[in-house]
Write a protein that holds these residues in place. Sequence first.
Motif, PDB file in Angstrom:
ATOM      1  N   ASP A 331     -52.721 -29.973  -7.309  1.00  0.00           N
ATOM      2  CA  ASP A 331     -52.382 -29.121  -6.170  1.00  0.00           C
ATOM      3  C   ASP A 331     -52.589 -29.965  -4.915  1.00  0.00           C
ATOM      4  O   ASP A 331     -53.688 -30.034  -4.372  1.00  0.00           O
ATOM      5  CB  ASP A 331     -53.278 -27.880  -6.158  1.00  0.00           C
ATOM      6  CG  ASP A 331     -52.893 -26.902  -5.059  1.00  0.00           C
ATOM      7  OD1 ASP A 331     -51.687 -26.746  -4.798  1.00  0.00           O
ATOM      8  OD2 ASP A 331     -53.810 -26.322  -4.442  1.00  0.00           O
ATOM      9  N   THR A 334     -54.275 -28.660  -1.438  1.00  0.00           N
ATOM     10  CA  THR A 334     -55.736 -28.521  -1.383  1.00  0.00           C
ATOM     11  C   THR A 334     -56.445 -29.771  -1.901  1.00  0.00           C
ATOM     12  O   THR A 334     -57.673 -29.788  -1.996  1.00  0.00           O
ATOM     13  CB  THR A 334     -56.202 -27.311  -2.211  1.00  0.00           C
ATOM     14  OG1 THR A 334     -55.859 -27.512  -3.588  1.00  0.00           O
ATOM     15  CG2 THR A 334     -55.594 -26.025  -1.699  1.00  0.00           C
ATOM     16  N   ASP A 335     -55.669 -30.816  -2.245  1.00  0.00           N
ATOM     17  CA  ASP A 335     -56.231 -32.066  -2.756  1.00  0.00           C
ATOM     18  C   ASP A 335     -57.110 -31.795  -3.983  1.00  0.00           C
ATOM     19  O   ASP A 335     -58.195 -32.354  -4.129  1.00  0.00           O
ATOM     20  CB  ASP A 335     -57.051 -32.768  -1.668  1.00  0.00           C
ATOM     21  CG  ASP A 335     -57.212 -34.266  -1.935  1.00  0.00           C
ATOM     22  OD1 ASP A 335     -56.356 -34.843  -2.627  1.00  0.00           O
ATOM     23  OD2 ASP A 335     -58.212 -34.847  -1.464  1.00  0.00           O
ATOM     24  N   SER A 336     -56.617 -30.922  -4.863  1.00  0.00           N
ATOM     25  CA  SER A 336     -57.426 -30.513  -6.012  1.00  0.00           C
ATOM     26  C   SER A 336     -56.590 -30.521  -7.294  1.00  0.00           C
ATOM     27  O   SER A 336     -55.369 -30.728  -7.259  1.00  0.00           O
ATOM     28  CB  SER A 336     -58.027 -29.121  -5.791  1.00  0.00           C
ATOM     29  OG  SER A 336     -57.024 -28.115  -5.830  1.00  0.00           O
ATOM     30  N   LEU A 406     -63.396 -25.534  -5.824  1.00  0.00           N
ATOM     31  CA  LEU A 406     -63.032 -24.825  -4.605  1.00  0.00           C
ATOM     32  C   LEU A 406     -63.154 -23.316  -4.786  1.00  0.00           C
ATOM     33  O   LEU A 406     -62.999 -22.793  -5.888  1.00  0.00           O
ATOM     34  CB  LEU A 406     -61.598 -25.168  -4.217  1.00  0.00           C
ATOM     35  CG  LEU A 406     -61.276 -26.652  -3.979  1.00  0.00           C
ATOM     36  CD1 LEU A 406     -59.819 -26.795  -3.571  1.00  0.00           C
ATOM     37  CD2 LEU A 406     -62.203 -27.247  -2.930  1.00  0.00           C
ATOM     38  N   SER A 408     -61.087 -21.012  -4.544  1.00  0.00           N
ATOM     39  CA  SER A 408     -59.637 -21.076  -4.454  1.00  0.00           C
ATOM     40  C   SER A 408     -58.985 -19.756  -4.846  1.00  0.00           C
ATOM     41  O   SER A 408     -59.644 -18.755  -5.137  1.00  0.00           O
ATOM     42  CB  SER A 408     -59.114 -22.215  -5.338  1.00  0.00           C
ATOM     43  OG  SER A 408     -59.567 -22.043  -6.669  1.00  0.00           O
ATOM     44  N   GLN A 409     -57.683 -19.796  -4.907  1.00  0.00           N
ATOM     45  CA  GLN A 409     -56.852 -18.615  -5.108  1.00  0.00           C
ATOM     46  C   GLN A 409     -57.013 -18.025  -6.505  1.00  0.00           C
ATOM     47  O   GLN A 409     -57.359 -18.703  -7.465  1.00  0.00           O
ATOM     48  CB  GLN A 409     -55.391 -19.009  -4.900  1.00  0.00           C
ATOM     49  CG  GLN A 409     -54.939 -20.115  -5.858  1.00  0.00           C
ATOM     50  CD  GLN A 409     -53.615 -20.729  -5.461  1.00  0.00           C
ATOM     51  OE1 GLN A 409     -52.761 -20.051  -4.894  1.00  0.00           O
ATOM     52  NE2 GLN A 409     -53.427 -21.998  -5.763  1.00  0.00           N
ATOM     53  N   GLN A 420     -60.292 -24.819  -9.580  1.00  0.00           N
ATOM     54  CA  GLN A 420     -59.652 -25.975  -8.964  1.00  0.00           C
ATOM     55  C   GLN A 420     -60.714 -26.967  -8.521  1.00  0.00           C
ATOM     56  O   GLN A 420     -61.581 -26.650  -7.703  1.00  0.00           O
ATOM     57  CB  GLN A 420     -58.752 -25.536  -7.804  1.00  0.00           C
ATOM     58  CG  GLN A 420     -57.505 -24.822  -8.314  1.00  0.00           C
ATOM     59  CD  GLN A 420     -56.526 -24.450  -7.221  1.00  0.00           C
ATOM     60  OE1 GLN A 420     -56.117 -23.294  -7.119  1.00  0.00           O
ATOM     61  NE2 GLN A 420     -56.115 -25.426  -6.413  1.00  0.00           N
ATOM     62  N   ARG A 422     -61.771 -30.427  -6.732  1.00  0.00           N
ATOM     63  CA  ARG A 422     -61.377 -31.417  -5.728  1.00  0.00           C
ATOM     64  C   ARG A 422     -62.266 -32.645  -5.893  1.00  0.00           C
ATOM     65  O   ARG A 422     -63.469 -32.600  -5.612  1.00  0.00           O
ATOM     66  CB  ARG A 422     -61.526 -30.867  -4.315  1.00  0.00           C
ATOM     67  CG  ARG A 422     -61.221 -31.918  -3.219  1.00  0.00           C
ATOM     68  CD  ARG A 422     -61.585 -31.378  -1.849  1.00  0.00           C
ATOM     69  NE  ARG A 422     -60.602 -30.405  -1.397  1.00  0.00           N
ATOM     70  CZ  ARG A 422     -60.844 -29.528  -0.424  1.00  0.00           C
ATOM     71  NH1 ARG A 422     -62.037 -29.480   0.161  1.00  0.00           N
ATOM     72  NH2 ARG A 422     -59.898 -28.673  -0.053  1.00  0.00           N
TER      73      ARG A 422
END
Length: 468
Positions: A331, A334-336, A406, A408-409, A420, A422
């Motif tokens: 991704d 998000t650099d992940s 993260l 994250s979503q 996720q 990173r």
Amino acid sequence: MTQTPAQRPRIGVLGIMQELYDDMLPGITERQAEYTQRVADQLSGVAELVLDTPARSRADAERVMRRFEHEGLDGVLVVMLTYGPSLRVTRALGEARIPLALANIQPDPAVSPDWDMADMTYNQGIHGAQDTANAMVRAGVPFEVITEDWQSPEFRDRVDRWARAARTVSAWRRLRVGIFGYPMNGMGDARVDESALIRVLGPQVHVIAPGQLYRTMGDCDTESVTGLIAAEDDRFRVDEKLSVTEREDHARMQIAIERLLRHHGCDAYSTHFDALGEDGRFSRLPMAAASNLMARGYGFAGEGDVPAAALVYAGHQLAGDAHFTEMYAMDFPTDSILMSHMGEGNWRVARTDEPVELIKRPLDIGGLDDPPTVRFRIQPGPATVASLVCLGGDHFRLVVSEGEILDSQHLPALEMPYGQFRPASGVRACMDAWLRAGGTHHLVMNLGHHAAGWRLVCELAGIEFRQV
């Protein structure tokens, strides 16, 4: 029974001195033995310390080391109580079969104008450490060195990190990995020379026939099945669409797998969906079983991946609550990296602000019925991933990346554990280096930053370490 991750490492303390000082300073042996006990007390929350009388001769040192090895300790902390000539411990340490650390410490942290010759003798361990370390270097023995004030938090932290690494290496040397059926055809990065694996690291591969799993499922008693289901009801948010038949069948599979692992002396295992699907006797894949057994401290990997299963078990020993996963997709915004697998994951790394779900999950892989599956998002915060790379012959490499999970979503269509990751070095640099190093696609993840611990594991095990 598998070793629980919460158990403290069992560490022997080899205190070294010599008889020379007894005539010069009567009572010095007893005094330094008391100092050793104070050091052990300082480390009481870090490890279970096993003490013996100070080793003042070659016979003493070899007797103590034989005792520690016979008792199956995880490592030995060598403490210089005075100067001790290294030739008295050369064979004892040069032939050591358990990991070693040399604690370069002394009773008093500071030199004082009040010191006399007795104080000089009590605190002269540094040149004994030099002589002893020289002997171990000559013998080619891997060992850690810890130079600290023994009363400091830093000393506790460094011994803690080494002791967990020592436990990891010793646990590997005792490990047996069960594999149900056969590995996934064509998956090259999981292939390993079993002779090299047991020779270099210690894990032994033990094949368990699927038919034995099927028969053991049939022998499961009703009380054990209902007990497991009740425990899941208490821990998980259970999907109402799951039928009684599906849950009971899953419970029998988990109970049978664990009973067989105990019977065969295995603390890690792997299953492959084709091996079970093509057998013809099973209704579904043991997805939730893998998640629950990882949460109980077993190593696990999918697709018959023995090195990854052994690494997940090592992750339990090093840092606790190891989680099997793989890199699914990058991704870039998000650099992940999205981390997940087919449905197996250690729910002890789940977010604490969301319930862990046990869901009815359609899955075409294996051609079987829907397997009950544990679903959760991974707890945000620091994390470390690691891959055990088999490079041929006796050459093994551990590829490690630190970073963070993260906050994250939500990905509602993913019916499996996910999060996720990173990397601290960024996705581009991390993946460039990961691929150049031959990092595999099956990984162990632990919450927290543990690269320093993994580096120690590699040093003690004598394999290559690569952080990316």
